[in-house]
Design a protein around this motif. Structure first.
Motif, PDB file in Angstrom:
ATOM      1  N   UNK A  65       0.821  -1.203   0.000  1.00 43.65           N
ATOM      2  CA  UNK A  65       0.000   0.000   0.000  1.00 43.65           C
ATOM      3  C   UNK A  65       0.860   1.260   0.000  1.00 43.65           C
ATOM      4  N   UNK A  66       0.160   2.386  -0.215  1.00 47.34           N
ATOM      5  CA  UNK A  66       0.787   3.703  -0.182  1.00 47.34           C
ATOM      6  C   UNK A  66      -0.056   4.575   0.736  1.00 47.34           C
ATOM      7  N   UNK A  67       0.611   5.405   1.533  1.00 51.34           N
ATOM      8  CA  UNK A  67      -0.091   6.417   2.313  1.00 51.34           C
ATOM      9  C   UNK A  67       0.577   7.762   2.068  1.00 51.34           C
ATOM     10  N   UNK A  68      -0.219   8.803   2.108  1.00 47.50           N
ATOM     11  CA  UNK A  68       0.332  10.152   2.046  1.00 47.50           C
ATOM     12  C   UNK A  68      -0.638  11.086   2.738  1.00 47.50           C
ATOM     13  N   UNK A  69      -0.123  12.248   3.114  1.00 47.90           N
ATOM     14  CA  UNK A  69      -0.992  13.209   3.773  1.00 47.90           C
ATOM     15  C   UNK A  69      -0.219  14.269   4.506  1.00 47.90           C
ATOM     16  N   UNK A  70      -0.945  14.940   5.421  1.00 48.34           N
ATOM     17  CA  UNK A  70      -0.331  15.980   6.235  1.00 48.34           C
ATOM     18  C   UNK A  70      -1.094  16.081   7.553  1.00 48.34           C
ATOM     19  N   UNK A  71      -0.327  16.141   8.639  1.00 48.89           N
ATOM     20  CA  UNK A  71      -0.868  16.273   9.983  1.00 48.89           C
ATOM     21  C   UNK A  71      -0.222  17.508  10.594  1.00 48.89           C
ATOM     22  N   UNK A  72      -1.009  18.294  11.340  1.00 48.94           N
ATOM     23  CA  UNK A  72      -0.451  19.544  11.868  1.00 48.94           C
ATOM     24  C   UNK A  72      -1.017  19.868  13.247  1.00 48.94           C
ATOM     25  N   UNK A 107      -2.166   4.563  10.289  1.00 55.72           N
ATOM     26  CA  UNK A 107      -1.722   3.500   9.385  1.00 55.72           C
ATOM     27  C   UNK A 107      -2.051   2.131   9.952  1.00 55.72           C
ATOM     28  N   UNK A 108      -1.797   1.937  11.231  1.00 50.79           N
ATOM     29  CA  UNK A 108      -2.099   0.649  11.861  1.00 50.79           C
ATOM     30  C   UNK A 108      -3.594   0.336  11.757  1.00 50.79           C
ATOM     31  N   UNK A 109      -4.427   1.299  12.141  1.00 48.76           N
ATOM     32  CA  UNK A 109      -5.873   1.073  12.149  1.00 48.76           C
ATOM     33  C   UNK A 109      -6.424   0.824  10.742  1.00 48.76           C
ATOM     34  N   UNK A 110      -6.009   1.646   9.792  1.00 43.90           N
ATOM     35  CA  UNK A 110      -6.521   1.503   8.421  1.00 43.90           C
ATOM     36  C   UNK A 110      -6.078   0.183   7.801  1.00 43.90           C
ATOM     37  N   UNK A 111      -4.812  -0.195   7.994  1.00 46.19           N
ATOM     38  CA  UNK A 111      -4.345  -1.458   7.395  1.00 46.19           C
ATOM     39  C   UNK A 111      -4.967  -2.667   8.086  1.00 46.19           C
ATOM     40  N   UNK A 112      -5.250  -2.555   9.364  1.00 49.30           N
ATOM     41  CA  UNK A 112      -5.924  -3.650  10.064  1.00 49.30           C
ATOM     42  C   UNK A 112      -7.306  -3.890   9.459  1.00 49.30           C
ATOM     43  N   UNK A 113      -8.019  -2.825   9.176  1.00 46.85           N
ATOM     44  CA  UNK A 113      -9.353  -2.937   8.573  1.00 46.85           C
ATOM     45  C   UNK A 113      -9.253  -3.349   7.107  1.00 46.85           C
ATOM     46  N   UNK A 114      -8.372  -2.717   6.352  1.00 50.30           N
ATOM     47  CA  UNK A 114      -8.275  -2.968   4.913  1.00 50.30           C
ATOM     48  C   UNK A 114      -7.841  -4.394   4.585  1.00 50.30           C
ATOM     49  N   UNK A 115      -6.919  -4.935   5.376  1.00 46.61           N
ATOM     50  CA  UNK A 115      -6.376  -6.264   5.072  1.00 46.61           C
ATOM     51  C   UNK A 115      -6.958  -7.367   5.951  1.00 46.61           C
ATOM     52  N   UNK A 116      -7.844  -7.010   6.906  1.00 46.78           N
ATOM     53  CA  UNK A 116      -8.471  -7.966   7.812  1.00 46.78           C
ATOM     54  C   UNK A 116      -7.428  -8.868   8.487  1.00 46.78           C
ATOM     55  N   UNK A 117      -6.401  -8.227   9.000  1.00 41.06           N
ATOM     56  CA  UNK A 117      -5.328  -8.900   9.721  1.00 41.06           C
ATOM     57  C   UNK A 117      -4.670  -7.858  10.615  1.00 41.06           C
ATOM     58  N   UNK A 118      -3.734  -8.267  11.477  1.00 43.63           N
ATOM     59  CA  UNK A 118      -3.093  -7.238  12.306  1.00 43.63           C
ATOM     60  C   UNK A 118      -2.517  -6.112  11.448  1.00 43.63           C
TER      61      UNK A 118
END
Length: 127
Positions: A65-72, A107-118
Motif C-alpha cells: 500500500x501507499x499512504x500520504x498526507x499531512x498532519x499539523x 496507518x495501523x488502524x486503516x491497514x488492520x481494517x483494509x487487510x483484515x489482519x493485524x
C-alpha cells in the motif's frame, strides 16, 4: 521550554492499495515549522510567545500500500520570540513526535481494517 499546544489536525490522510508493483520512491516524512501571524483581535496572545504551525507532510510507499498526507498542530512557545530556525532540535522532535504517532496509529488502524489482519506498525527513525 514551556509549550502550549492545540489539538492535532489530520489535514489529509490517503491510503491506497497497490494494483501493480510499486515504483521505487523515496519515502518522505518532513517536519515544517512556520510562524503564524495572529489576526488583529488576537494580537494580545503574542505577548506570551510566538505561535508556530508544526506540519508533518508524508508519503510512504510500502509493498502492499501507499499512504500520504499531512498532519499539523498549532503551538505557542512561551517566552520565546525568535525564529523557527532558532528552536532547539530536541524541542522540534518533542513537538513533532505526537504528529508522527498519529501517522503510525492511523496507518495501523486503516491497514488492520483494509487487510483484515493485524495492522502494519510503522517504525520511524529520526534523521
Amino acid at each position: 521550554m514551556e509549550v502550549k499546544v492545540n489539538q492535532i489536525i489530520v489535514e489529509k490522510f490517503n491510503f491506497e492499495t497497490h494494483l501493480e508493483a510499486p515504483k521505487e520512491v523515496q519515502p518522505t516524512i518532513r517536519v515544517d515549522i512556520n510562524e503564524v501571524e495572529p489576526t488583529e483581535e488576537n494580537q494580545s496572545i503574542m505577548k506570551d510567545g510566538k505561535i508556530y504551525k508544526v506540519e508533518v507532510p508524508f508519503e510512504l510507499i510500502l509493498p502492499r500500500f501507499k499512504i500520504d498526507g499531512k498532519i499539523s498542530r498549532l503551538v505557542q512557545v512561551v517566552d520565546f520570540f525568535g525564529t523557527a530556525t532558532e528552536i532547539d532540535k530536541e524541542v522540534v522532535r518533542e513537538l513533532s513526535s505526537p504528529l508522527i504517532s498519529y501517522i503510525r496509529r492511523l496507518t495501523y488502524e486503516v491497514t488492520e481494517i483494509a487487510f483484515d489482519e493485524p495492522g502494519v506498525d510503522l517504525n520511524f527513525e529520526a534523521n
